[in-house]
Design an enzyme around this catalytic site. Sequence first.
Site, PDB file in Angstrom:
ATOM      1  CG  ASP A 145      23.548  -2.624  44.530  1.00 23.94           C
ATOM      2  OD1 ASP A 145      24.288  -1.660  44.839  1.00 23.94           O
ATOM      3  OD2 ASP A 145      22.620  -3.019  45.250  1.00 23.94           O
ATOM      4  CE  LYS A 170      15.128  -8.753  46.390  1.00 23.26           C
ATOM      5  NZ  LYS A 170      16.257  -8.587  45.458  1.00 23.26           N
ATOM      6  N   GLY A 195      15.903 -10.023  56.899  1.00 22.05           N
ATOM      7  CA  GLY A 195      16.280  -8.626  56.715  1.00 22.05           C
ATOM      8  C   GLY A 195      15.296  -7.925  55.804  1.00 22.05           C
ATOM      9  CD  GLU A 196      12.356  -4.139  57.404  1.00 29.45           C
ATOM     10  OE1 GLU A 196      11.750  -3.109  57.032  1.00 29.45           O
ATOM     11  OE2 GLU A 196      11.952  -4.884  58.309  1.00 29.45           O
ATOM     12  N   GLY A 197      14.964  -4.161  53.081  1.00 27.03           N
ATOM     13  CA  GLY A 197      15.602  -3.004  52.462  1.00 27.03           C
ATOM     14  C   GLY A 197      14.564  -2.146  51.786  1.00 27.03           C
ATOM     15  N   GLY A 198      15.026  -1.244  50.938  1.00 26.03           N
ATOM     16  CA  GLY A 198      14.110  -0.337  50.274  1.00 26.03           C
ATOM     17  C   GLY A 198      13.197  -1.022  49.284  1.00 26.03           C
ATOM     18  CG  MET A 199      13.035  -3.870  45.423  1.00 27.14           C
ATOM     19  SD  MET A 199      14.154  -4.194  44.054  1.00 27.14           S
ATOM     20  CE  MET A 199      13.025  -5.025  42.921  1.00 27.14           C
ATOM     21  CB  VAL A 259      15.308 -11.312  52.665  1.00 27.99           C
ATOM     22  CG1 VAL A 259      15.875 -12.696  52.365  1.00 27.99           C
ATOM     23  CG2 VAL A 259      15.586 -10.372  51.496  1.00 27.99           C
TER      24      VAL A 259
END
Length: 357
Positions: free
Chosen positions: A199, A104, A82-86, A89
């Site tokens: 969070d 990560k 997966g991936e996100g704003g930061m 992974v």
Amino acid sequence: MSKRRCLRCQTVYSGDARFCPRDGSPLVDVAGEAPKRAPAAPTARTIERGVVKPPTPQRLDRAGTLTDEVLDSRYEILRKLGEGGMSYVYEARQAGSGETVAVKVLSPKLSADKTAVERLRREAGLAMRLDHPNVCPILRLGETEDGLIYLVMPFLQGELLSDRETRVGPMPLDIGIDLLVQMCAGLHHAHGFHIVHRDLKPENVMLEPNDDGTERAVIMDFGLAKDKRSLPGMQKLTATGVILGTPEFMSPEQVRGKPLDARSDVYSLGILAFEMLTGKLPFEGRNPQEMMIARLRGTPISVLEYRPDLPPKLAKALTRAMETAPEKRFVTVEEFGQAVAQSVKGGLLDKLKKRPE
């Protein structure tokens, strides 16, 4: 070979490492370990000027395309999780041991951001201190020669709580209570180290299957975690106007940018529990901003409005966890967990008390 010393633990390392693998602190050169070579004496002959080669650019753009590569000569990247704003992974295999891990990698746009890098270092330094079955620890902080900064974590086999909610809807009472009490236990462990998660959300909880058919709730991603005893320089990472977290689950004091303690996690966990049991959020709004305003000005919807079959004592516990004023909430997440467990009838409470740490 150059040597560097950790500013925090004073351990001396050889090689090219820039961060301490124990606590994530930056390493500084040890004076006198690598004496400089004396300059050569000038000669009378004319020296031809060679072509000056520009420094090799950092290939940070590859952070999102590491599949089938070997990262830092240590980790064979198998697939992207997966991936996100930061970050991105990945699932990876560790060289030598063959152990499967999660890696990560900091995203390219943030790799050059000193604040983002500092937050990542602190994530490793904090999470390396945690050791609890309901918390996902950080195993290592590393940096490649071309500037990719990454964290290594255990690879968890299971399903994200967010995916479970989407797939099956609201949790049955017994399963929901069991998972919620486990999350309280994991957070209580972190709070014992003066660490606030900040969070909490279903995307940061993994449900791992146990051999007996039950599931273990594991809280992940302490990327926004903050040591309450942080130095003033660290506190500036969340300066006024910079709000870190997920809007739907933020406590009112986090929305306002106020100092946070364990009671902020109690609030977020109350919202997470509400959604886990009902499939809905306890505040109404057309967008996250309106829901933030509702949390600042209003009171949460009673869980009984969506699930009248739930115990009134459970509804009371959730309402108290989501009080706008921190002083009206449970003082500790452990107290919240006890109230949740005691709200149900039968032998569940005794079963939870016997759960091994």
